[in-house]
Enzyme design. Structure first.
Site, PDB file in Angstrom:
ATOM      1  N   TRP A 429       0.761  -1.043  -0.307  1.00  0.00           N
ATOM      2  CA  TRP A 429      -0.109   0.011   0.296  1.00  0.00           C
ATOM      3  C   TRP A 429       0.694   1.500   0.527  1.00  0.00           C
ATOM      4  O   TRP A 429       0.362   2.021  -0.826  1.00  0.00           O
ATOM      5  CB  TRP A 429      -0.652  -0.005   1.295  1.00  0.00           C
ATOM      6  CG  TRP A 429      -1.536   1.514   1.854  1.00  0.00           C
ATOM      7  CD1 TRP A 429      -3.046   1.037   0.646  1.00  0.00           C
ATOM      8  CD2 TRP A 429      -1.614   2.183   2.037  1.00  0.00           C
ATOM      9  NE1 TRP A 429      -4.004   2.606   1.160  1.00  0.00           N
ATOM     10  CE2 TRP A 429      -2.900   3.148   1.500  1.00  0.00           C
ATOM     11  CE3 TRP A 429      -0.387   2.937   2.222  1.00  0.00           C
ATOM     12  CZ2 TRP A 429      -2.868   4.263   2.118  1.00  0.00           C
ATOM     13  CZ3 TRP A 429      -0.808   4.844   2.423  1.00  0.00           C
ATOM     14  CH2 TRP A 429      -1.870   5.062   2.027  1.00  0.00           C
ATOM     15  N   TYR A 433       0.703   4.126  -3.181  1.00  0.00           N
ATOM     16  CA  TYR A 433       0.849   5.420  -2.818  1.00  0.00           C
ATOM     17  C   TYR A 433       1.835   6.323  -2.968  1.00  0.00           C
ATOM     18  O   TYR A 433       1.628   7.657  -3.984  1.00  0.00           O
ATOM     19  CB  TYR A 433       0.205   5.590  -0.867  1.00  0.00           C
ATOM     20  CG  TYR A 433      -0.200   6.754  -1.076  1.00  0.00           C
ATOM     21  CD1 TYR A 433      -1.193   7.395  -1.404  1.00  0.00           C
ATOM     22  CD2 TYR A 433       0.737   7.549  -0.459  1.00  0.00           C
ATOM     23  CE1 TYR A 433      -2.137   8.553  -0.676  1.00  0.00           C
ATOM     24  CE2 TYR A 433       0.264   9.096  -0.192  1.00  0.00           C
ATOM     25  CZ  TYR A 433      -0.862   9.492  -0.463  1.00  0.00           C
ATOM     26  OH  TYR A 433      -1.292  10.817  -0.013  1.00  0.00           O
ATOM     27  N   ASP A 449      -6.933  -0.805  -0.085  1.00  0.00           N
ATOM     28  CA  ASP A 449      -7.269   0.444   1.039  1.00  0.00           C
ATOM     29  C   ASP A 449      -8.425   0.412   1.448  1.00  0.00           C
ATOM     30  O   ASP A 449      -9.562   0.002   0.747  1.00  0.00           O
ATOM     31  CB  ASP A 449      -6.793   2.050  -0.177  1.00  0.00           C
ATOM     32  CG  ASP A 449      -6.984   2.936   0.554  1.00  0.00           C
ATOM     33  OD1 ASP A 449      -6.094   2.998   1.606  1.00  0.00           O
ATOM     34  OD2 ASP A 449      -8.230   3.534   0.150  1.00  0.00           O
TER      35      ASP A 449
END
Length: 486
Positions: A429, A433, A449
């Site tokens: 994640w 990002y 998410d």
């Protein structure tokens, strides 16, 4: 250009904003080149020659139009380019045009030889990297002469010419007038202020309020300030000689002209090309929204109104700052992460007095965190950062300082993401990002998410990832649309 001239001429006649920045039109009767959206009297087809870049038009002997101002044309998206390498090189050239970066150094940063870079660049833009650099400098100088009241000498230095004589010679050679004559023709004054404003173009539509809302929710106290109309922040960057330049910027939208207005303190003039390139990255000015929407409109089959044209992926002004903010945001609220980032800035950043309420510090650079090597857990722990997060931030800072990981202008985000995930504390994640915001990666997707799960309930992460295949190569934009739909 390879495209059919008749098709390009029809786009020129229609003043279609979708083609702005994708090609330029040289008018043989006037020896001027224009953007396809130029509102001057329509030229005859037989007088038009089409070029893939402003640099190619200038090398053919054309001068920039004073009405449509080619220097304001938005750039092309990297993912849509026939050569991602050439497009990435072009962005780096724009960013460093105020310095004297060699072609060899540029090629090394992109992981190729200078010979290969020169070849693919010529195929993409029909000019050499050096010729492209020269045009970047000329157009930046023209922008400053038109929109600011900097002295001609200051313009020459900011645009990377090194001397007033060099600027005068090239201006006369390419544009057949002197910088002073251009300024007089535009009736610009000579009064200096401590604020300077320039314009940067984009492809409409642009959902300005949405990007401001996103940035506002994640603003770092003391470093960033967002109002209902503008984004403001502190800046600290090294000039071409390594000296630090500090100041502030303020960015607002000008929808009637399809531009954003960037106002900055005159202390940032020596690093202006860096500032403008970072603003373009932060506000995703290279995005071509019509192309993105054509792929993502299938999102509306899942739930009406999820995908809207013109939505941007917020990038970053400082890659390390954004990466640290992402690490801090793991498993805590957005507000809590912003609070921790603000404490780091006020404690280990650089204090700055700029006269704008709420802007007091610049965010620390990687070397500032690396200097805490033996005490990093204690130093950041006092601010409320866990030991694990402190170690992770330190490891990232050290990797960036040593050149082991590249965030700014990296050629292959997927490679850098794998390196990021080798750092303890950075998972899929966080890596995605960071790639989405700091590396301009348009195809990141965060299937685990919580916001994505709420936007598309009833699916497992594995099912969401499989579903996202149809949204390639714009899955970062799909992520933003899903978040905004909540």
């Amino acid at each position: 250009m390879k495209e059919n001239d008749s098709t390009l001429y029809e786009a020129f006649k229609a003043k279609d904003t979708r083609f702005d920045g994708r090609f330029f039109v040289g008018i043989s009767s006037t020896k001027i080149y224009c953007r396809p959206v130029c509102w001057a009297k329509q030229a005859k087809k037989e007088n038009c020659t089409f070029f893939s870049s402003a640099a190619a038009a200038e090398q053919a002997g054309y001068r920039p139009c004073l009405l449509c101002r080619p220097e304001l044309a938005p750039g092309a998206s990297v993912i849509d380019a026939s050569s991602a390498l050439a497009r990435k090189a072009a962005k780096l050239i724009e960013e460093s045009c105020g310095a004297n970066q060699s072609l060899e150094l540029l090629a090394r940063k992109l992981g190729c030889t200078s010979r290969h870079l020169r070849r693919v660049f010529m195929e993409e833009y029909h000019v050499t990297p050096i010729q492209y650099l020269q045009t970047c400098r000329l157009l930046l100088a023209k922008n400053l002469l038109t929109d600011t009241r900097l002295s001609v000498l200051e313009v020459a230095m900011a645009a990377g010419f090194g001397s007033l004589r060099r600027l005068n010679d090239l201006f006369q050679k390419h544009y057949h007038l002197s910088p002073t004559a251009l300024r007089k023709s535009l009736a610009a004054g000579n009064i200096r202020t401590s604020e300077i404003t320039v314009q940067l173009g984009y492809h409409p539509p642009y959902r300005w309020k949405e990007i401001l809302k996103f940035l506002s929710q994640r603003a770092i106290s003391g470093v960033e300030k967002i109002t209902s109309e503008k984004y403001m922040r502190t800046v600290r960057l090294p000039d071409k000689n390594g000296a630090w330049c500090s100041g502030w910027i303020s960015v607002g939208d000008n929808p009637k002209k399809y531009t954003i207005c960037v106002t900055f303190s005159d202390t940032l003039v020596p690093v202006l090309s860096q500032v403008l390139t970072r603003v373009k990255r932060l506000f995703d000015l290279y995005c071509e929204p019509e192309i993105v929407y054509q792929t993502l409109q299938t999102l509306n089959e899942l739930k009406p109104g999820i995908c809207v044209p013109g939505l941007r992926v917020p990038g970053c002004f400082d890659a390390f700052e954004t990466a640290v903010r992402a690490i801090l945001g793991q498993q805590i609220t957005v507000k809590a992460a912003s609070t921790l980032a603000g404490r780091i800035a006020s404690t280990y950043g650089t204090s700055i007095e700029i006269g704008i309420e709420g802007l007091t510090h610049t965010f620390p650079h990687p070397e500032d965190i690396v200097s805490l090597e033996n005490v990093v857990e204690e130093a950041l722990g006092k601010l409320g950062v866990t030991a694990a997060r402190s170690k992770c931030i330190f490891a990232l800072a050290k990797a960036l300082e040593n050149g082991e990981i590249e965030l700014d202008g990296c050629m292959n985000p997927e490679t850098e993401m794998k390196k990021l995930m080798k750092i303890k504390g950075i998972g899929s994640w966080t890596a995605n990002y960071i790639a989405m915001r700091a590396m301009e990666w348009p195809d990141a997707f965060l299937e685990t998410d919580i916001g994505i799960k709420h936007a598309l309930p009833g699916y497992t992460p594995k099912e969401l990832l499989a579903m996202s295949e149809k949204w390639k190569p714009w899955r970062s934009y799909a992520t933003m649309n899903l978040w905004n739909s909540l």
